[in-house]
Design a protein around this motif. Sequence first.
Motif, mmCIF file in Angstrom:
data_model
loop_
_atom_site.group_PDB
_atom_site.id
_atom_site.type_symbol
_atom_site.label_atom_id
_atom_site.label_comp_id
_atom_site.label_asym_id
_atom_site.label_seq_id
_atom_site.Cartn_x
_atom_site.Cartn_y
_atom_site.Cartn_z
ATOM 1 N N THR A 58 0.829 -1.208 0.000
ATOM 2 C CA THR A 58 0.000 0.000 0.000
ATOM 3 C C THR A 58 0.861 1.254 0.000
ATOM 4 N N LEU A 59 1.917 1.255 0.794
ATOM 5 C CA LEU A 59 2.819 2.413 0.837
ATOM 6 C C LEU A 59 3.472 2.645 -0.519
ATOM 7 N N PHE A 60 3.952 1.561 -1.142
ATOM 8 C CA PHE A 60 4.609 1.688 -2.446
ATOM 9 C C PHE A 60 3.630 2.189 -3.506
ATOM 10 N N VAL A 61 2.438 1.588 -3.545
ATOM 11 C CA VAL A 61 1.435 1.977 -4.548
ATOM 12 C C VAL A 61 0.988 3.419 -4.337
ATOM 13 N N ASP A 62 0.715 3.789 -3.090
ATOM 14 C CA ASP A 62 0.262 5.148 -2.798
ATOM 15 C C ASP A 62 1.329 6.185 -3.152
ATOM 16 N N SER A 63 2.579 5.883 -2.799
ATOM 17 C CA SER A 63 3.658 6.836 -3.065
ATOM 18 C C SER A 63 3.856 7.031 -4.568
ATOM 19 N N THR A 64 3.878 5.921 -5.310
ATOM 20 C CA THR A 64 4.057 6.016 -6.764
ATOM 21 C C THR A 64 2.885 6.735 -7.416
ATOM 22 N N ASN A 65 1.673 6.386 -6.999
ATOM 23 C CA ASN A 65 0.484 7.006 -7.574
ATOM 24 C C ASN A 65 0.416 8.498 -7.251
ATOM 25 N N MET A 66 0.782 8.847 -6.027
ATOM 26 C CA MET A 66 0.764 10.261 -5.641
ATOM 27 C C MET A 66 1.779 11.060 -6.451
ATOM 28 N N LEU A 67 2.953 10.474 -6.688
ATOM 29 C CA LEU A 67 3.980 11.160 -7.462
ATOM 30 C C LEU A 67 3.539 11.351 -8.910
ATOM 31 N N LEU A 68 2.971 10.302 -9.520
ATOM 32 C CA LEU A 68 2.522 10.397 -10.914
ATOM 33 C C LEU A 68 1.354 11.372 -11.057
ATOM 34 N N THR A 69 0.400 11.302 -10.128
ATOM 35 C CA THR A 69 -0.757 12.199 -10.183
ATOM 36 C C THR A 69 -0.335 13.646 -9.972
ATOM 37 N N ASP A 70 0.637 13.848 -9.113
ATOM 38 C CA ASP A 70 1.150 15.198 -8.884
ATOM 39 C C ASP A 70 1.799 15.745 -10.145
ATOM 40 N N LEU A 71 2.563 14.911 -10.848
ATOM 41 C CA LEU A 71 3.174 15.346 -12.112
ATOM 42 C C LEU A 71 2.105 15.686 -13.147
ATOM 43 N N ALA A 72 1.030 14.862 -13.187
ATOM 44 C CA ALA A 72 -0.059 15.126 -14.130
ATOM 45 C C ALA A 72 -0.761 16.437 -13.802
ATOM 46 N N MET A 73 -0.939 16.719 -12.518
ATOM 47 C CA MET A 73 -1.619 17.945 -12.120
ATOM 48 C C MET A 73 -0.760 19.170 -12.441
ATOM 49 N N VAL A 74 0.550 19.055 -12.219
ATOM 50 C CA VAL A 74 1.445 20.161 -12.564
ATOM 51 C C VAL A 74 1.411 20.418 -14.068
ATOM 52 N N GLY A 75 1.393 19.336 -14.860
ATOM 53 C CA GLY A 75 1.285 19.500 -16.304
ATOM 54 C C GLY A 75 -0.016 20.150 -16.722
ATOM 55 N N SER A 76 -1.115 19.796 -16.034
ATOM 56 C CA SER A 76 -2.412 20.406 -16.352
ATOM 57 C C SER A 76 -2.437 21.883 -16.004
ATOM 58 N N PHE A 77 -1.862 22.245 -14.863
ATOM 59 C CA PHE A 77 -1.847 23.644 -14.449
ATOM 60 C C PHE A 77 -1.027 24.496 -15.409
ATOM 61 N N ASN A 78 0.050 23.914 -15.930
ATOM 62 C CA ASN A 78 0.912 24.659 -16.841
ATOM 63 C C ASN A 78 0.563 24.434 -18.304
ATOM 64 N N GLN A 79 -0.503 23.632 -18.565
ATOM 65 C CA GLN A 79 -0.949 23.352 -19.925
ATOM 66 C C GLN A 79 0.211 22.851 -20.797
ATOM 67 N N TYR A 80 0.964 21.897 -20.249
ATOM 68 C CA TYR A 80 2.130 21.381 -20.956
ATOM 69 C C TYR A 80 1.700 20.256 -21.903
ATOM 70 N N PRO A 81 1.955 20.380 -23.215
ATOM 71 C CA PRO A 81 1.524 19.356 -24.163
ATOM 72 C C PRO A 81 2.443 18.127 -24.139
ATOM 73 N N VAL A 82 1.819 16.945 -24.208
ATOM 74 C CA VAL A 82 2.543 15.670 -24.200
ATOM 75 C C VAL A 82 2.020 14.826 -25.351
#
Length: 319
Positions: A58-82
């Motif tokens: 659970t710790l591993f999954v939560d940490s990885t998911n939180m990191l990936l979701t955080d990167l996605a949110m930062v990309g959305s806020f900055n409207q970064y195209p991928v």
Amino acid sequence: MPNLTENNFSNAVVYNVKLLIVQVLVGILLYVNGLMIFTFLKKEVFWVETRYILFAQTLFVDSTNMLLTDLAMVGSFNQYPVHIIPCCIFCTLMSLLSICTPVTLAAMCLERYVAICMPLRHSSISTPKNTFIGLLVLWTISFVIPLFVLTVFLVYTYPIGLGSYVVCSLEVMLRVKWLADTRAASLQILFIILFCLVVSTYIKIVLAARSASSDKKQSTNKSLKTVILHGIQLFLCMLQLLMPYIEMPLWKVDVVLFLNVKYSNFVLFMISPRCLSPLIYGLRDKKFRQAMKHYAFCGVSLDDKKYKIRHVKTIPLEV
């Protein structure tokens, strides 16, 4: 024109402050989770207990998911195209991890049920071999819905569309209405199954608590509180899975409102339930808390004899 410039500057400041707050929260949780994972890896006594193995996952999954979701949110806020292909793989991985967490929580509740209601069979059921098989089943169940969504999206997307660039978000993969509806229905069915499992284990533990002797009363009551906390985690995690269906209509109407709702959902349904895992085992579990304190202070300020945990014989994993 000056007013428009001032509004843009004000919105940029607000976005930056929100992102900063999220980064601080994510950083704190990643540090705590990393410390707990390190504690688990350093103490062999935790390797042979199913509850701690599931907790480490659970710790591993939560940490990885939180990191990936955080990167996605930062990309959305900055409207970064991928590019859309890496974006789809990225979103599929996030969806996989998001589903894996509630499934693992249900398994942890089931393990507590076996420990309390079937104490004589607990040691024979919760073996490393059975735990490994259980982990494979958990990951297989978690992978079904994301793989289905990814396959259908790639089939229904025109080849020219696969070369486009987008602001990476799960909503990109849910443009086909029947696919979005099918995913939502599948998640609702999964939630009902997991919720019934958690409720049934809670009821059976309650019945066991009534007939338990006084020396086992404390352990049984503690397991009841653990199941309740897992139930709260499960509810919040499943709500987080359904958030794209609230965000999708806003995405097409107002980008600013979409980003604000996405930010609120991230804090409420991504960060909040992940705060309960350290509470359940890091603070409430005495054995894990003592080991974590030892490594948190680098073993310098704590008495080794006082916080020493007795090692048990490691059971080899059967092939």
